[in-house]
Design a protein around this motif. Sequence first.
Motif, PDB file in Angstrom:
ATOM      1  N   LYS A 115       0.891  -1.161   0.000  1.00  0.00           N
ATOM      2  CA  LYS A 115       0.000   0.000   0.000  1.00  0.00           C
ATOM      3  C   LYS A 115       0.928   1.209   0.000  1.00  0.00           C
ATOM      4  O   LYS A 115       1.882   1.265   0.779  1.00  0.00           O
ATOM      5  CB  LYS A 115      -0.879   0.027   1.256  1.00  0.00           C
ATOM      6  CG  LYS A 115      -1.782  -1.174   1.373  1.00  0.00           C
ATOM      7  CD  LYS A 115      -2.924  -1.086   0.400  1.00  0.00           C
ATOM      8  CE  LYS A 115      -3.887  -2.244   0.610  1.00  0.00           C
ATOM      9  NZ  LYS A 115      -4.817  -2.382  -0.471  1.00  0.00           N
ATOM     10  N   GLU A 130      -0.253  10.911 -11.367  1.00  0.00           N
ATOM     11  CA  GLU A 130      -1.650  10.464 -11.396  1.00  0.00           C
ATOM     12  C   GLU A 130      -1.960   9.673 -12.671  1.00  0.00           C
ATOM     13  O   GLU A 130      -2.637   8.651 -12.630  1.00  0.00           O
ATOM     14  CB  GLU A 130      -2.607  11.656 -11.272  1.00  0.00           C
ATOM     15  CG  GLU A 130      -2.732  12.185  -9.868  1.00  0.00           C
ATOM     16  CD  GLU A 130      -3.567  11.265  -8.984  1.00  0.00           C
ATOM     17  OE1 GLU A 130      -4.361  10.454  -9.491  1.00  0.00           O
ATOM     18  OE2 GLU A 130      -3.416  11.369  -7.760  1.00  0.00           O
ATOM     19  N   ARG A 131      -1.482  10.137 -13.805  1.00  0.00           N
ATOM     20  CA  ARG A 131      -1.692   9.418 -15.072  1.00  0.00           C
ATOM     21  C   ARG A 131      -1.045   8.040 -15.025  1.00  0.00           C
ATOM     22  O   ARG A 131      -1.603   7.060 -15.515  1.00  0.00           O
ATOM     23  CB  ARG A 131      -1.136  10.224 -16.248  1.00  0.00           C
ATOM     24  CG  ARG A 131      -1.987  11.432 -16.577  1.00  0.00           C
ATOM     25  CD  ARG A 131      -1.478  12.172 -17.786  1.00  0.00           C
ATOM     26  NE  ARG A 131      -1.823  11.440 -18.996  1.00  0.00           N
ATOM     27  CZ  ARG A 131      -1.408  11.788 -20.206  1.00  0.00           C
ATOM     28  NH1 ARG A 131      -0.639  12.850 -20.357  1.00  0.00           N
ATOM     29  NH2 ARG A 131      -1.745  11.089 -21.271  1.00  0.00           N
ATOM     30  N   ILE A 133      -0.386   6.219 -12.327  1.00  0.00           N
ATOM     31  CA  ILE A 133      -1.157   5.377 -11.404  1.00  0.00           C
ATOM     32  C   ILE A 133      -2.391   4.833 -12.122  1.00  0.00           C
ATOM     33  O   ILE A 133      -2.683   3.633 -12.068  1.00  0.00           O
ATOM     34  CB  ILE A 133      -1.563   6.170 -10.138  1.00  0.00           C
ATOM     35  CG1 ILE A 133      -0.322   6.506  -9.303  1.00  0.00           C
ATOM     36  CG2 ILE A 133      -2.586   5.399  -9.313  1.00  0.00           C
ATOM     37  CD1 ILE A 133      -0.572   7.553  -8.214  1.00  0.00           C
ATOM     38  N   GLN A 134      -3.113   5.705 -12.805  1.00  0.00           N
ATOM     39  CA  GLN A 134      -4.341   5.318 -13.511  1.00  0.00           C
ATOM     40  C   GLN A 134      -4.048   4.329 -14.630  1.00  0.00           C
ATOM     41  O   GLN A 134      -4.726   3.305 -14.758  1.00  0.00           O
ATOM     42  CB  GLN A 134      -5.023   6.574 -14.074  1.00  0.00           C
ATOM     43  CG  GLN A 134      -6.369   6.303 -14.687  1.00  0.00           C
ATOM     44  CD  GLN A 134      -7.396   5.879 -13.654  1.00  0.00           C
ATOM     45  OE1 GLN A 134      -7.430   6.383 -12.548  1.00  0.00           O
ATOM     46  NE2 GLN A 134      -8.233   4.927 -14.008  1.00  0.00           N
ATOM     47  N   ASN A 137      -3.518   0.859 -13.486  1.00  0.00           N
ATOM     48  CA  ASN A 137      -4.630   0.329 -12.670  1.00  0.00           C
ATOM     49  C   ASN A 137      -4.230   0.120 -11.212  1.00  0.00           C
ATOM     50  O   ASN A 137      -4.477  -0.939 -10.629  1.00  0.00           O
ATOM     51  CB  ASN A 137      -5.169  -0.977 -13.270  1.00  0.00           C
ATOM     52  CG  ASN A 137      -5.766  -0.762 -14.639  1.00  0.00           C
ATOM     53  OD1 ASN A 137      -6.543   0.167 -14.836  1.00  0.00           O
ATOM     54  ND2 ASN A 137      -5.371  -1.585 -15.581  1.00  0.00           N
ATOM     55  N   ARG A 139      -5.045   2.508  -8.691  1.00  0.00           N
ATOM     56  CA  ARG A 139      -5.833   3.407  -7.842  1.00  0.00           C
ATOM     57  C   ARG A 139      -6.097   2.812  -6.460  1.00  0.00           C
ATOM     58  O   ARG A 139      -6.143   3.507  -5.477  1.00  0.00           O
ATOM     59  CB  ARG A 139      -7.181   3.656  -8.476  1.00  0.00           C
ATOM     60  CG  ARG A 139      -7.481   4.856  -9.160  1.00  0.00           C
ATOM     61  CD  ARG A 139      -7.421   6.173  -8.485  1.00  0.00           C
ATOM     62  NE  ARG A 139      -6.852   7.059  -9.475  1.00  0.00           N
ATOM     63  CZ  ARG A 139      -5.762   7.766  -9.286  1.00  0.00           C
ATOM     64  NH1 ARG A 139      -5.142   7.761  -8.164  1.00  0.00           N
ATOM     65  NH2 ARG A 139      -5.278   8.520 -10.223  1.00  0.00           N
ATOM     66  N   ASN A 140      -6.298   1.502  -6.404  1.00  0.00           N
ATOM     67  CA  ASN A 140      -6.617   0.860  -5.124  1.00  0.00           C
ATOM     68  C   ASN A 140      -5.375   0.585  -4.281  1.00  0.00           C
ATOM     69  O   ASN A 140      -5.485   0.162  -3.141  1.00  0.00           O
ATOM     70  CB  ASN A 140      -7.385  -0.452  -5.366  1.00  0.00           C
ATOM     71  CG  ASN A 140      -6.567  -1.462  -6.153  1.00  0.00           C
ATOM     72  OD1 ASN A 140      -5.659  -1.096  -6.897  1.00  0.00           O
ATOM     73  ND2 ASN A 140      -6.894  -2.729  -6.010  1.00  0.00           N
ATOM     74  N   LYS A 141      -4.198   0.836  -4.816  1.00  0.00           N
ATOM     75  CA  LYS A 141      -2.950   0.557  -4.092  1.00  0.00           C
ATOM     76  C   LYS A 141      -2.174   1.821  -3.720  1.00  0.00           C
ATOM     77  O   LYS A 141      -1.361   1.808  -2.808  1.00  0.00           O
ATOM     78  CB  LYS A 141      -2.030  -0.323  -4.951  1.00  0.00           C
ATOM     79  CG  LYS A 141      -2.543  -1.701  -5.193  1.00  0.00           C
ATOM     80  CD  LYS A 141      -2.142  -2.583  -4.073  1.00  0.00           C
ATOM     81  CE  LYS A 141      -2.418  -4.033  -4.375  1.00  0.00           C
ATOM     82  NZ  LYS A 141      -2.063  -4.865  -3.280  1.00  0.00           N
ATOM     83  N   MET A 143      -2.246   5.993  -2.854  1.00  0.00           N
ATOM     84  CA  MET A 143      -2.909   7.266  -2.543  1.00  0.00           C
ATOM     85  C   MET A 143      -1.876   8.357  -2.788  1.00  0.00           C
ATOM     86  O   MET A 143      -0.833   8.397  -2.132  1.00  0.00           O
ATOM     87  CB  MET A 143      -3.373   7.292  -1.093  1.00  0.00           C
ATOM     88  CG  MET A 143      -4.511   6.341  -0.798  1.00  0.00           C
ATOM     89  SD  MET A 143      -5.007   6.375   0.952  1.00  0.00           S
ATOM     90  CE  MET A 143      -5.486   8.075   1.143  1.00  0.00           C
TER      91      MET A 143
END
Length: 183
Positions: A115, A130-131, A133-134, A137, A139-141, A143
Motif C-alpha cells: 500500500k 496520477e496518469r 497510477i491510472q 490500474n 488506484r486501489n494501491k 494514494m
Amino acid sequence: MCLRLDEELECFDLASLGNDLKEVLSLYSTILLIIYTNILFVDKETLLIKTGDGIYWHIRRRSLDDISAPLLPFISEPYEYHEWFEKIVKENAVFVDVGAFLGGYAIRAAKKGAKVLAFEPSKSNYWLLERNIQTNNLRNKIMAFKIAVGSARGRRPLYSDGLFYATLSLVPNTMVEGYVDVY
C-alpha cells in the motif's frame, strides 16, 4: 543526427552538443528511450512508454530527466533499486514515497503488493504521477497527495535548478518554481 520517435523525428546538431548540456542530455535520454522501452504513443507534450518490467509510463516528451523514473532498476538507480528497494518492499507493507516524482518507486512498490502513500508537490509532476497510477490500474494501491512533506507546516517556496523536474526541493536553490503546502 535524427532519431525517429513514432512519426516524428528528434534531431540533434552534433557539432554544437559540446556547448549545450541540455542538448547532450536530451540526446542521451532519447537514446535510452529507444534502447530500453517500447514507445506506444506520442503526442505534442508526452510519450506513453512501456518498460521491460511491464509498467506503463507517461513522461514529458522534452524532459531531460523523466526517463529516470521508468529506468530506475535498469540505468538510473540500479544499486538502490536492487540492494535496498527490492529487499524492503513486501506484499501488504506500507511504502511512503516523499517526492514521488512520476512514481518510479511508488508504482513498483504497488506492483509488489504494498500500500503506497505518494507525496509530490509539483503540479506537473503530480499530473504525470496520477496518469501513471491510472494507466497501471493502481488506484486501489496508491494514494497520491499534491503536497510537500517537511518539518513545519505552512506554505513554502518550491525551488528548482531550472534544468531538471526531479530535483525540485524545499531547500533554497537557484529559482522558485512556485509555492506549495507543506505538512
